[in-house]
Motif scaffolding. Structure first.
Motif, PDB file in Angstrom:
ATOM      1  N   ILE A  44       1.050  -1.243   0.099  1.00  0.00           N
ATOM      2  CA  ILE A  44      -0.047  -0.276   0.043  1.00  0.00           C
ATOM      3  C   ILE A  44       0.978   1.310   0.008  1.00  0.00           C
ATOM      4  O   ILE A  44       1.628   1.330   0.842  1.00  0.00           O
ATOM      5  CB  ILE A  44      -0.855  -0.128   1.246  1.00  0.00           C
ATOM      6  N   VAL A  45       0.660   2.097  -1.055  1.00  0.00           N
ATOM      7  CA  VAL A  45       1.506   3.293  -1.199  1.00  0.00           C
ATOM      8  C   VAL A  45       0.481   4.539  -1.217  1.00  0.00           C
ATOM      9  O   VAL A  45      -0.334   4.589  -2.076  1.00  0.00           O
ATOM     10  CB  VAL A  45       2.412   3.027  -2.598  1.00  0.00           C
ATOM     11  N   LYS A  46       0.966   5.644  -0.439  1.00  0.00           N
ATOM     12  CA  LYS A  46       0.207   6.693  -0.532  1.00  0.00           C
ATOM     13  C   LYS A  46       0.781   7.585  -1.703  1.00  0.00           C
ATOM     14  O   LYS A  46       2.059   7.364  -2.024  1.00  0.00           O
ATOM     15  CB  LYS A  46       0.707   7.660   0.770  1.00  0.00           C
ATOM     16  N   ALA A  47      -0.180   8.376  -2.340  1.00  0.00           N
ATOM     17  CA  ALA A  47       0.363   8.862  -3.807  1.00  0.00           C
ATOM     18  C   ALA A  47       1.579   9.818  -3.225  1.00  0.00           C
ATOM     19  O   ALA A  47       2.173  10.452  -4.264  1.00  0.00           O
ATOM     20  CB  ALA A  47      -0.756   9.675  -4.449  1.00  0.00           C
ATOM     21  N   TYR A  48       1.494  10.325  -2.196  1.00  0.00           N
ATOM     22  CA  TYR A  48       2.684  10.998  -1.463  1.00  0.00           C
ATOM     23  C   TYR A  48       3.367  10.617  -0.480  1.00  0.00           C
ATOM     24  O   TYR A  48       3.156   9.253  -0.243  1.00  0.00           O
ATOM     25  CB  TYR A  48       2.205  12.713  -1.228  1.00  0.00           C
ATOM     26  N   THR A  49       4.014  11.340   0.479  1.00  0.00           N
ATOM     27  CA  THR A  49       4.607  10.394   1.629  1.00  0.00           C
ATOM     28  C   THR A  49       4.173  11.307   2.840  1.00  0.00           C
ATOM     29  O   THR A  49       4.290  12.605   2.799  1.00  0.00           O
ATOM     30  CB  THR A  49       6.374  10.393   1.631  1.00  0.00           C
ATOM     31  N   THR A  50       3.775  10.527   3.987  1.00  0.00           N
ATOM     32  CA  THR A  50       3.972  11.289   5.289  1.00  0.00           C
ATOM     33  C   THR A  50       4.598  10.431   6.305  1.00  0.00           C
ATOM     34  O   THR A  50       5.041   9.205   6.066  1.00  0.00           O
ATOM     35  CB  THR A  50       2.385  11.369   5.851  1.00  0.00           C
ATOM     36  N   ARG A  51       4.901  10.999   7.390  1.00  0.00           N
ATOM     37  CA  ARG A  51       5.652  10.673   8.708  1.00  0.00           C
ATOM     38  C   ARG A  51       5.104  11.376   9.874  1.00  0.00           C
ATOM     39  O   ARG A  51       5.187  12.371   9.859  1.00  0.00           O
ATOM     40  CB  ARG A  51       7.173  10.826   8.150  1.00  0.00           C
ATOM     41  N   VAL A  52       4.827  10.570  10.633  1.00  0.00           N
ATOM     42  CA  VAL A  52       4.649  10.976  12.047  1.00  0.00           C
ATOM     43  C   VAL A  52       5.841  10.688  13.124  1.00  0.00           C
ATOM     44  O   VAL A  52       6.256   9.561  12.968  1.00  0.00           O
ATOM     45  CB  VAL A  52       3.292  10.460  12.794  1.00  0.00           C
ATOM     46  N   GLY A  53       6.150  11.544  13.788  1.00  0.00           N
ATOM     47  CA  GLY A  53       7.152  11.487  14.688  1.00  0.00           C
ATOM     48  C   GLY A  53       8.722  11.887  14.013  1.00  0.00           C
ATOM     49  O   GLY A  53       8.560  12.422  13.133  1.00  0.00           O
ATOM     50  N   GLY A  54       9.661  11.427  14.985  1.00  0.00           N
ATOM     51  CA  GLY A  54      11.043  12.118  14.407  1.00  0.00           C
ATOM     52  C   GLY A  54      11.671  10.966  13.154  1.00  0.00           C
ATOM     53  O   GLY A  54      11.115  10.114  13.073  1.00  0.00           O
ATOM     54  N   GLY A  55      12.725  11.405  12.933  1.00  0.00           N
ATOM     55  CA  GLY A  55      13.820  10.653  12.040  1.00  0.00           C
ATOM     56  C   GLY A  55      13.850  11.415  10.770  1.00  0.00           C
ATOM     57  O   GLY A  55      12.769  12.363  10.309  1.00  0.00           O
ATOM     58  N   PRO A  56      14.773  10.862  10.123  1.00  0.00           N
ATOM     59  CA  PRO A  56      15.178  11.480   8.576  1.00  0.00           C
ATOM     60  C   PRO A  56      14.013  11.296   7.798  1.00  0.00           C
ATOM     61  O   PRO A  56      13.306  10.222   7.724  1.00  0.00           O
ATOM     62  CB  PRO A  56      16.411  10.738   8.118  1.00  0.00           C
ATOM     63  N   PHE A  57      13.700  12.361   6.809  1.00  0.00           N
ATOM     64  CA  PHE A  57      12.691  12.122   5.895  1.00  0.00           C
ATOM     65  C   PHE A  57      13.065  12.838   4.600  1.00  0.00           C
ATOM     66  O   PHE A  57      12.809  14.309   4.521  1.00  0.00           O
ATOM     67  CB  PHE A  57      11.416  12.769   6.635  1.00  0.00           C
ATOM     68  N   PRO A  58      13.940  12.246   3.645  1.00  0.00           N
ATOM     69  CA  PRO A  58      14.505  13.344   2.743  1.00  0.00           C
ATOM     70  C   PRO A  58      13.566  13.943   1.960  1.00  0.00           C
ATOM     71  O   PRO A  58      13.889  15.049   1.425  1.00  0.00           O
ATOM     72  CB  PRO A  58      15.356  12.177   1.693  1.00  0.00           C
ATOM     73  N   VAL A  59      12.489  13.382   1.526  1.00  0.00           N
ATOM     74  CA  VAL A  59      11.594  14.148   0.583  1.00  0.00           C
ATOM     75  C   VAL A  59      10.433  15.112   1.394  1.00  0.00           C
ATOM     76  O   VAL A  59       9.695  15.593   0.845  1.00  0.00           O
ATOM     77  CB  VAL A  59      10.682  13.257  -0.261  1.00  0.00           C
ATOM     78  N   GLU A  60      10.761  15.286   2.615  1.00  0.00           N
ATOM     79  CA  GLU A  60       9.831  16.365   3.429  1.00  0.00           C
ATOM     80  C   GLU A  60       9.873  17.455   2.882  1.00  0.00           C
ATOM     81  O   GLU A  60      10.674  18.195   2.321  1.00  0.00           O
ATOM     82  CB  GLU A  60      10.311  16.373   4.848  1.00  0.00           C
ATOM     83  N   GLN A  61       8.480  18.088   2.706  1.00  0.00           N
ATOM     84  CA  GLN A  61       8.146  19.609   2.225  1.00  0.00           C
ATOM     85  C   GLN A  61       7.803  20.375   3.709  1.00  0.00           C
ATOM     86  O   GLN A  61       6.831  20.566   3.666  1.00  0.00           O
ATOM     87  CB  GLN A  61       7.064  19.411   0.981  1.00  0.00           C
ATOM     88  N   ASP A  62       8.725  20.936   4.295  1.00  0.00           N
ATOM     89  CA  ASP A  62       8.284  21.729   5.323  1.00  0.00           C
ATOM     90  C   ASP A  62       8.107  23.007   4.943  1.00  0.00           C
ATOM     91  O   ASP A  62       8.688  23.903   5.305  1.00  0.00           O
ATOM     92  CB  ASP A  62       9.385  21.614   6.339  1.00  0.00           C
ATOM     93  N   ASN A  63       7.283  23.112   4.126  1.00  0.00           N
ATOM     94  CA  ASN A  63       6.685  24.344   3.319  1.00  0.00           C
ATOM     95  C   ASN A  63       5.091  24.641   3.095  1.00  0.00           C
ATOM     96  O   ASN A  63       4.511  23.773   3.524  1.00  0.00           O
ATOM     97  CB  ASN A  63       7.766  24.624   2.415  1.00  0.00           C
ATOM     98  N   GLU A  64       4.902  25.795   2.070  1.00  0.00           N
ATOM     99  CA  GLU A  64       3.633  25.533   1.669  1.00  0.00           C
ATOM    100  C   GLU A  64       3.140  24.405   0.939  1.00  0.00           C
ATOM    101  O   GLU A  64       1.726  23.942   1.130  1.00  0.00           O
ATOM    102  CB  GLU A  64       3.253  26.875   1.085  1.00  0.00           C
ATOM    103  N   ILE A  65       3.902  23.479   0.091  1.00  0.00           N
ATOM    104  CA  ILE A  65       3.512  22.348  -0.633  1.00  0.00           C
ATOM    105  C   ILE A  65       3.014  21.411   0.515  1.00  0.00           C
ATOM    106  O   ILE A  65       2.050  20.956   0.492  1.00  0.00           O
ATOM    107  CB  ILE A  65       4.480  21.857  -1.365  1.00  0.00           C
ATOM    108  N   GLY A  66       3.898  21.325   1.558  1.00  0.00           N
ATOM    109  CA  GLY A  66       3.507  20.149   2.534  1.00  0.00           C
ATOM    110  C   GLY A  66       2.392  20.609   3.249  1.00  0.00           C
ATOM    111  O   GLY A  66       1.477  19.688   3.533  1.00  0.00           O
ATOM    112  N   GLN A  67       2.195  21.855   3.526  1.00  0.00           N
ATOM    113  CA  GLN A  67       0.761  22.356   4.216  1.00  0.00           C
ATOM    114  C   GLN A  67      -0.205  22.229   3.472  1.00  0.00           C
ATOM    115  O   GLN A  67      -1.433  21.406   3.863  1.00  0.00           O
ATOM    116  CB  GLN A  67       0.934  23.926   4.721  1.00  0.00           C
ATOM    117  N   LEU A  68      -0.129  22.185   2.319  1.00  0.00           N
ATOM    118  CA  LEU A  68      -1.553  22.086   1.139  1.00  0.00           C
ATOM    119  C   LEU A  68      -1.780  20.642   1.335  1.00  0.00           C
ATOM    120  O   LEU A  68      -2.821  20.381   1.168  1.00  0.00           O
ATOM    121  CB  LEU A  68      -1.059  22.595  -0.107  1.00  0.00           C
TER     122      LEU A  68
END
Ligand code: GDP
Ligand code: IMO
Ligand code: MG
Length: 429
Positions: free
Chosen positions: A267-291
Motif C-alpha cells: 500500500i502506497v500513498k500517492a505522496y509521503t507522510t511521516r509521524v514522529g521523529g527521524g530523517p525524511f529526505p523528501v519532506e516539504q516543510d513548506n507551503e506544498i507540505g501544508q497544502l
C-alpha cells in the motif's frame, strides 16, 4: 495456497485499513500480527477507527484474529468491542485473541513517556506513547513480561508483584522528582483480572487455529500495521517501531509459515507522510507540505498529531517493496494531489556527489542524501467521483503508471477517496 498480506510501504497511514476492509469480502480469516495501529475504515456514512481489532471486523462471517506478535492493551480492545457493539456491528464477537500476546501494563505507558525524550542523537523518536516499545522490550527481556495466558493462572498476582517492585525502582530513577507516583500491584491485578474476565471468551491458541486454517486451505488475510520503513530491523532505525512491520514480520507475528502466503499487496500513498521523529529526505516543510496536509487531512488517527508531508519517494518504496516481496501495489489518496500543481517524484538519492538508488542502512546517511526528482504535470480536476481509469485525467493516469514503473510492480487498485466505492481496480494499462 491461501494467504494474502497487506503491507504499508512507507512510514504508516497509507490507508491499509481501507484496502483490508475491501479485500475482506473474499476472505475467511483476517489477522493482525504486530503492534498497535490507527486504521480507518469508512462504511457508508460511518467512520471506524481501529487500533487493535482487525479491519475485517466490519464484515460479517469473517473470523478475526489478534495473533501472538501483537502487544495488547486490554482496555483498548474492550473499548473497541464496546464501541462496535453500541454501533450495532454484528459479528465483532467473531474474534480470537492469542494467549501468547504480550500485555501492556501501566508501567509500560510510564516508561514510554519517560524514555521517549532520551534518544542519544538528540532527536525524539516521537512514539505514540502507548507503551508499545517498553512492552516489546520486556517480551525480549523475558524476566518482566506478562502474556495474556498468564492472566488466567494462579501465579498472576505474584508475577505482577515481582514486576511492580522492579518497575517502581526503575521508574523512580527515570521520572523527575516529585512527579513519580509508585504503582500499586494489588490495584493493577484487580483491574487486569476484570479485563481478563471480559476477554475470556475470545482467548485461544491462535497459532494452532491459524495453522489448521492454512492447512485446510482457508483464505487468510494478514493485515500489516504501520509501514515497512518503521520495521525494527529493516526500517529507519532507531526512528522505528519495536516490531517487524514490513512483510518479513508476517510469519513470526502470526505463526503461519511463508509457504502459505501467496500474495503480498503493498500500500502506497500517492505522496509521503511521516509521524514522529527521524530523517525524511523528501519532506516539504513548506507551503506544498501544508497544502498536502490540508487536502489529505493529514493528522494522526489516534494521536491527532500533524503528519509531516512530502513528495513520493520511490527509492524508499522500491526498497520496502523488495523487502516485503510485494506482488502488486495500491496507490492511495490520489485525489489529494488534485490542484497541487506540478508533482515531483524522487527517483534516486545523491550522496557524497554520487547518485544511487540504494536506500541507506544508517540514518546518518539518510539524513545526508539529496533527493533527485523527476517532475510530472499535475491535474486540477476533482477525481473523487472517478469509477474507472477512463474517468481519470491523463496526467493522473500517467502519474500512477510512473509510480508502478519506478517501483517495478504492477498496480492493483487506485483509491480516490475514503469510501469503499472510491476505489478503481486496475487491470493493466
Ligand atoms: P492506515 O493506518 O494505513 O489504515 O491509514 P489511516 O487510517 O491512518 O489514514 C488514512 C486516512 O485516509 C483515513 O482517514 C482514510 O479514511 C483516508 N483515506 C483512505 N483512502 C483515501 C483516499 O483514497 N483518499 C482520501 N482523500 N482519503 C483516503
Ligand atoms: P498505522 O498502522 C504512523 C510511529 C510513531 C513513531 C514510531 C514509534 O496507523 O499506519 P511506537 O509508538 O510504535 O513506539 O512509535 O512509529 N508510528 C506510526 N506512524 N502510523 C502508525 O500506524 C504508526 N505507529 C507508530 O509516530 O515515530
Ligand atoms: Mg494509521
Amino acid at each position: 495456497m491461501p494467504g494474502t498480506c497487506v503491507i504499508g510501504l512507507q512510514w504508516g497511514d497509507e490507508a491499509k485499513g481501507k484496502i483490508v476492509d475491501l479485500l475482506t469480502q473474499q476472505q475467511d480469516v483476517v489477522v493482525r500480527y504486530q503492534a498497535n495501529a490507527g486504521h480507518t475504515v469508512v462504511v457508508g456514512e460511518d467512520i471506524y477507527k481501529l487500533s487493535l481489532l482487525p479491519s475485517g471486523v466490519l464484515t460479517s462471517g469473517v473470523t478475526c484474529v489478534i495473533a501472538g506478535g501483537v502487544v495488547l492493551n486490554p482496555v483498548k480492545v474492550i473499548e473497541e468491542l464496546d464501541e462496535l457493539a453500541s454501533r450495532g456491528v454484528e459479528d465483532s464477537d467473531n474474534l480470537l485473541i492469542s494467549d501468547r500476546v504480550h500485555v501492556i501494563f501501566p508501567w509500560h505507558f510510564a516508561e514510554d513517556k519517560a524514555l521517549d525524550q532520551n534518544t542519544s542523537d538528540g532527536e525524539n523518536i516521537g512514539t505514540t506513547q502507548r507503551g508499545i516499545g517498553p512492552c516489546y522490550r520486556d517480551k525480549v527481556g523475558r524476566a518482566y513480561a506478562v502474556r495474556l495466558g498468564d492472566l488466567y493462572r494462579d501465579t498472576f498476582r505474584d508475577q505482577v508483584r515481582h514486576n511492580v517492585e522492579a518497575k517502581n525502582a526503575v521508574l523512580a530513577s527515570m521520572v523527575p522528582n516529585g512527579e513519580f507516583k509508585p504503582l500499586d500491584a494489588e490495584a493493577i491485578c484487580d483491574q487486569y483480572l476484570a479485563y481478563a474476565e471480559r476477554l475470556k471468551p475470545y482467548v485461544a491458541d491462535t497459532t494452532e487455529y491459524l495453522l489448521s486454517a492454512a492447512e485446510a486451505g482457508k483464505r487468510i488475510l494478514f493485515e500489516g500495521a504501520q509501514g515497512a520503513l518503521l520495521d525494527v530491523d529493516h526500517g529507519t532505525y532507531p526512528f522505528v517501531t519495536s516490531s517487524n512491520s514490513s512483510g518479513v514480520g508476517v510469519s513470526n507475528g502470526s505463526g503461519v509459515p511463508a509457504r502459505y502466503i501467496n500474495k503480498v499487496i503493498g500500500i502506497v500513498k500517492a505522496y509521503t507522510t511521516r509521524v514522529g521523529g527521524g530523517p525524511f529526505p523528501v519532506e516539504q516543510d513548506n507551503e506544498i507540505g501544508q497544502l498536502i496536509r490540508d487536502q489529505g487531512n493529514e493528522y494522526g488517527t489516534v494521536t491527532k498529531r500533524p503528519r509531516r508531508c512530502g513528495w513520493l519517494d520511490t527509492v524508499a518504496v522500491r526498497y520496502t517493496s523488495r523487502l516485503s516481496g510485494v506482488d502488486s501495489i495500491c496507490v492511495m489518496l490520489l485525489d489529494v494531489l488534485s490542484g497541487v500543481g506540478d508533482l515531483k517524484i524522487c527517483t534516486s538519492y545523491k550522496i557524497d556527489g554520487k547518485e544511487t538508488q540504494q536506500f541507506p542502512s544508517h540514518t546518518d546517511d539518510l539524513r545526508r542524501v539529496e533527493p533527485v526528482y523527476e517532475t510530472l504535470p499535475g491535474w486540477d480536476e476533482d477525481i473523487t467521483q472517478a469509477t474507472s481509469l477512463e474517468d481519470l485525467p491523463a496526467n493522473a493516469r500517467a502519474y500512477m503508471n510512473r509510480i508502478s514503473e519506478l517501483v517495478g510492480v504492477p498496480l492493483e487498485f487506485v483509491s480516490v477517496g475514503p469510501a469503499r466505492s472510491q476505489t478503481i481496480q486496475v487491470n493493466s494499462e
